[in-house]
Design an enzyme around this catalytic site. Structure first.
Site, PDB file in Angstrom:
ATOM      1  N   CYS A  95     104.810  -1.535  24.683  1.00 59.44           N
ATOM      2  CA  CYS A  95     105.421  -0.578  25.603  1.00 59.44           C
ATOM      3  C   CYS A  95     104.419  -0.125  26.652  1.00 59.44           C
ATOM      4  O   CYS A  95     103.220  -0.341  26.534  1.00 59.44           O
ATOM      5  CB  CYS A  95     105.909   0.660  24.848  1.00 59.44           C
ATOM      6  SG  CYS A  95     107.075   0.362  23.514  1.00 59.44           S
ATOM      7  N   ASP A 497      84.854   5.672  64.400  1.00 59.69           N
ATOM      8  CA  ASP A 497      86.202   6.210  64.537  1.00 59.69           C
ATOM      9  C   ASP A 497      86.101   7.680  64.910  1.00 59.69           C
ATOM     10  O   ASP A 497      85.332   8.438  64.314  1.00 59.69           O
ATOM     11  CB  ASP A 497      86.971   6.046  63.223  1.00 59.69           C
ATOM     12  CG  ASP A 497      88.430   6.418  63.358  1.00 59.69           C
ATOM     13  OD1 ASP A 497      88.728   7.621  63.300  1.00 59.69           O
ATOM     14  OD2 ASP A 497      89.267   5.516  63.527  1.00 59.69           O
TER      15      ASP A 497
END
Length: 528
Positions: A95, A497
């Site tokens: 699971c 940037d």
């Protein structure tokens, strides 16, 4: 279940000019999982002799890791879905950690890094939590070693198309070395990992199409119908006919299959973990959409992103809805000329929408910086979108302006046999742009076409960036942007940037999630 994390500019491309995974990725940010007391029962019980994932003596560290994993299982913590799987000796099933079944006794539980390893140990997938449908581990995107690169390539379908030898060749290792490293760390080799992926693809096709079983077998990548039948029985404890009859319904809330609504194509649910800032992702894509290959229809909050895909077996059109599903997924529909491309198309859309990210770990790391904390709190689950085609993204980054991208598509793009809404073309191949202008585009296209520059999911990121910087017209910022989006690197801080120069935080403290910090800074600058 999709719990929130606890505590927790321009539309043009750039112009030319704390360790999360403690002890190998098993723990999440060092926090103990929350506790829950749900007692829902699993619907699949198959007895199996006791057995675990460890064959040798466990160390104290191994025991600590497994105890932490068991706490995650006990609390049904969805943040760990895809990072590991647990299997229960008394039922014979495996699971995801968030499975709503009653928590098994500790002595009956063993843990596996991959679904393929659990399947190889003889466990079958739980019918309730659908462990084959979980988001991928964010670890594979963060890692630059051979295992991380191999997992990205296997997800893209390289083993099905080129075999283990092709995978090894792309990684620069021998097939034996790749097999040994994957087995040692993941408990499964490349063939087993690809087999688990084929089984998942087959289940999706069985539950979403009316194709005959033989057609699905070959579309999923199986070599024979017998191999297909045997694999489905081993993984799901059901025949293909029984699996097909288990159509999506109340019991499949974790599944990857969307209910049919009469439309054509393959309907899917693309799962993710944690919160997902879909509006910001769609804003990002809308601002950069290239005419002919992308379109966004609808109003903000209920938009649909549509784009064409160039795939190994042919072309395709993907549609993704903005509104997230209550169970933690985005609705997607794929229209493919060759269903054998389904796995590849799914993975490419997952990379584009950054669906395997771990937003809680990202928020914990970069949100610890006072300069970014308000931004992280304002936009929980902000993603760093990747790309559906690395070559396309590199070309768009070099061109910079969206208007130039539109012109390139109109002049060199391959027309679709029939337009689909505003979608009319496939993005040009690199070889089709070898004579295009400007020079930077021409040299990039030539390098991509002759293979001297590799930008596939398993590319060596450092090597690719250095190769990009040798090409005329590509500066450090453009190369970094390509690394961030085309190669899916979550730890890129773009030099020069303007938003980075304006920030006051410590970029080194944001590792390994600096790409997400960039997106938070961009979002603040654009006011989105």
């Amino acid at each position: 279940m999709n719990d929130e994390c606890p505590d927790a500019a321009s539309g043009d491309e750039p112009r030319p000019a704390t360790d999360l995974f403690e002890a190998g990725g098993q723990l999440l940010g060092g926090r103990a999982p929350r506790v829950s007391t749900s007692n829902a029962m699993s619907d699949f019980r198959q007895p199996r002799p006791p057995g675990g994932a460890h064959t040798g003596r466990m160390t104290i560290e191994d025991s600590r890791i497994e105890d932490s994993r068991y706490e995650a299982v006990s609390s049904r913590d969805a943040r760990f879905d895809g990072m590991f799987f647990f299997a229960v000796a008394t039922t014979g099933i495996y699971c995801r950690p968030s499975c709503p079944a009653i928590t098994p006794k500790r002595q009956n539980v063993s843990f596996y890094r991959t679904a393929a390893a659990a399947q190889g140990a003889g466990f079958r997938a739980c019918r309730r939590c659908r462990p084959d449908a979980v988001p991928g581990s964010a670890e594979w995107n963060a890692r630059a070693d051979v295992v991380g690169r191999a997992m990205r390539l296997i997800g893209d379908g390289i083993v099905d198309r080129e075999g283990v030898a092709g995978l090894a060749d792309r990684l620069g290792y021998s097939a034996r070395q790749v097999q040994r490293q994957l087995n040692a760390e993941l408990g499964a080799g490349p063939i087993a990992l690809a087999r688990a992926q084929r089984g998942h693809t087959a289940r999706v096709l069985l539950q979403t199409t009316t194709l005959q079983a033989a057609e699905i077998a070959f579309a999923s990548g199986f070599a024979s119908v017998r191999q297909f039948n045997d694999t489905i029985r081993e993984i799901y404890a059901a025949t293909p006919s029984e699996l097909r009859s288990a159509r999506p319904g109340r019991g499949s809330r974790f599944g990857p299959v969307a209910p049919a609504n009469g439309a054509s194509g393959v309907p899917l649910r693309l799962a993710y973990r944690g919160p997902y800032a879909s509006a910001e992702v769609f804003d990002h894509l809308t601002a950069r959409a290239v005419t002919g290959i992308e379109e966004i229809v609808g109003e903000r909050g209920s938009r649909t992103y549509r784009r064409t895909l160039r795939l190994p077996g042919g072309s395709g059109v993907a549609e993704v809805a903005e509104q997230p599903g209550a169970g933690g997924w985005l609705e997607c529909r794929l229209h493919l000329t060759d269903l054998r491309d389904l796995t590849t198309a799914i993975q490419r859309m997952r990379r584009l929408f950054d669906l395997d990210a771990d937003p809680c770990a990202v928020a914990e790391r970069i949100g610890a910086d006072p300069a970014l904390a308000p931004l992280v709190a304002a936009r929980p689950g902000l993603r760093a979108p990747g790309t559906a085609d690395p070559h396309e993204l590199a070309v768009r980054a070099v061109l910079g302006r969206r208007a130039l991208c539109d012109e390139i598509v109109a002049a060199y793009g391959q027309k679709l046999p029939e337009p689909s809404g505003g979608l009319t073309h496939l993005f040009p191949r690199a070889e089709d742009l070898a004579a295009a202008e400007p020079r930077a585009l021409r040299t990039l296209a030539t390098a991509l076409a002759d293979g001297s520059l590799i930008l596939d999911p398993g590319a060596d990121r450092d090597e690719a960036e250095q190769q990009l910087l040798t090409l005329p017209g590509i500066d450090r910022r453009t190369a970094g942007y390509i690394r961030m989006r085309a190669l899916g690197d979550p730890d890129v801080l773009l030099p020069d940037d303007v938003t980075v120069r304006a920030q006051t935080g410590d970029g080194e403290r944001w590792r390994p999630w600096r790409s997400y910090a960039m997106h938070h800074l961009w979002a603040r600058a654009s006011g989105s």
